[in-house]
Motif scaffolding. Structure first.
Motif, mmCIF file in Angstrom:
data_model
loop_
_atom_site.group_PDB
_atom_site.id
_atom_site.type_symbol
_atom_site.label_atom_id
_atom_site.label_comp_id
_atom_site.label_asym_id
_atom_site.label_seq_id
_atom_site.Cartn_x
_atom_site.Cartn_y
_atom_site.Cartn_z
ATOM 1 N N TRP A 51 0.830 -1.206 0.000
ATOM 2 C CA TRP A 51 0.000 0.000 0.000
ATOM 3 C C TRP A 51 0.861 1.251 0.000
ATOM 4 O O TRP A 51 0.551 2.247 -0.644
ATOM 5 N N THR A 52 1.986 1.214 0.723
ATOM 6 C CA THR A 52 2.901 2.357 0.751
ATOM 7 C C THR A 52 3.507 2.590 -0.624
ATOM 8 O O THR A 52 3.569 3.724 -1.105
ATOM 9 N N ARG A 54 2.283 1.568 -3.465
ATOM 10 C CA ARG A 54 1.196 1.989 -4.364
ATOM 11 C C ARG A 54 0.883 3.469 -4.179
ATOM 12 O O ARG A 54 0.693 4.205 -5.145
ATOM 13 N N ALA A 55 0.823 3.927 -2.936
ATOM 14 C CA ALA A 55 0.529 5.341 -2.675
ATOM 15 C C ALA A 55 1.621 6.231 -3.268
ATOM 16 O O ALA A 55 1.329 7.277 -3.856
ATOM 17 N N ARG A 56 2.894 5.813 -3.140
ATOM 18 C CA ARG A 56 3.998 6.593 -3.703
ATOM 19 C C ARG A 56 3.904 6.643 -5.227
ATOM 20 O O ARG A 56 4.064 7.707 -5.834
ATOM 21 N N GLU A 58 1.185 6.270 -7.076
ATOM 22 C CA GLU A 58 0.035 7.092 -7.444
ATOM 23 C C GLU A 58 0.345 8.577 -7.279
ATOM 24 O O GLU A 58 -0.060 9.396 -8.104
ATOM 25 N N ARG A 59 1.075 8.943 -6.221
ATOM 26 C CA ARG A 59 1.459 10.346 -6.016
ATOM 27 C C ARG A 59 2.367 10.823 -7.149
ATOM 28 O O ARG A 59 2.169 11.903 -7.706
ATOM 29 N N ARG A 62 0.289 11.353 -10.229
ATOM 30 C CA ARG A 62 -0.466 12.602 -10.168
ATOM 31 C C ARG A 62 0.432 13.798 -10.446
ATOM 32 O O ARG A 62 0.045 14.733 -11.150
#
Length: 137
Positions: A51-52, A54-56, A58-59, A62
Motif C-alpha cells: 500500500w505504501t 502503491r501510494a507513492r 500514485e502520487r 499525479r
C-alpha cells in the motif's frame, strides 16, 4: 411494477432456478479455507508495504500528470499567441502592400492575394511535415 417487468422478473427467476438445478458448484479442495486464512495472516505486513509503494506510485503519477497538463496549457497559450501575432502581421503586410498590388495587378489583386496565401500555407505545411518526418525514429 408493469406487466412486462413482472414477466421479465418471472423469466429471470425461472432461468436462475433452471441453472441452479443444472449447474452444481465445484467441490473445494480440502483445507482451502485454512490456506486462505494463513495467507491472509502472513500477508498483513507485506500488504502495508504494498500500500505504501502503491501510494507513492500514485502520487508520482499525479505529479507527472499535473506537469503534463501545465506544459499542455503553456503550449496552447504559446500557439494561440503565435496565431494572433501571425494574423496581425499578415493583415499589416496586406494593408501596406495593397496599394502597390492594386497598381501592379489591377482587378486581379484579390486573386493574387488568395493565391499567395494558399502558396504560403502549402509551404508552411510542407516544412512542418518535413520536420516531423525528421523527428520520427
Amino acid at each position: 411494477m408493469s406487466g412486462s417487468e413482472r414477466i421479465e422478473s418471472e423469466l429471470e427467476r425461472a432461468l436462475d432456478a433452471a441453472l441452479a438445478r443444472t449447474l452444481t458448484p465445484p467441490a473445494l479442495p480440502i483445507g482451502l479455507r485454512a490456506r486462505v486464512q494463513a495467507a491472509l495472516a502472513r500477508g498483513t505486513d507485506s500488504d502495508a508495504e504494498l500500500w505504501t509503494v502503491r501510494a507513492r506510485i500514485e502520487r508520482e503519477q499525479r505529479e507527472q500528470l499535473a506537469e503534463l497538463e501545465r506544459s499542455y496549457v503553456r503550449l496552447r497559450r504559446r500557439t494561440l499567441a503565435t496565431l494572433i501575432g501571425a494574423a496581425f502581421a499578415s493583415g499589416t503586410a496586406v494593408a501596406l502592400l495593397l496599394p502597390w498590388l492594386t497598381l501592379r495587378f489591377g482587378t486581379y489583386t484579390p486573386l493574387v492575394l488568395a493565391g499567395g496565401g494558399a502558396v504560403a500555407g502549402l509551404v508552411l505545411a510542407a516544412a512542418i511535415l518535413r520536420e516531423r518526418r525528421s523527428l520520427q525514429f
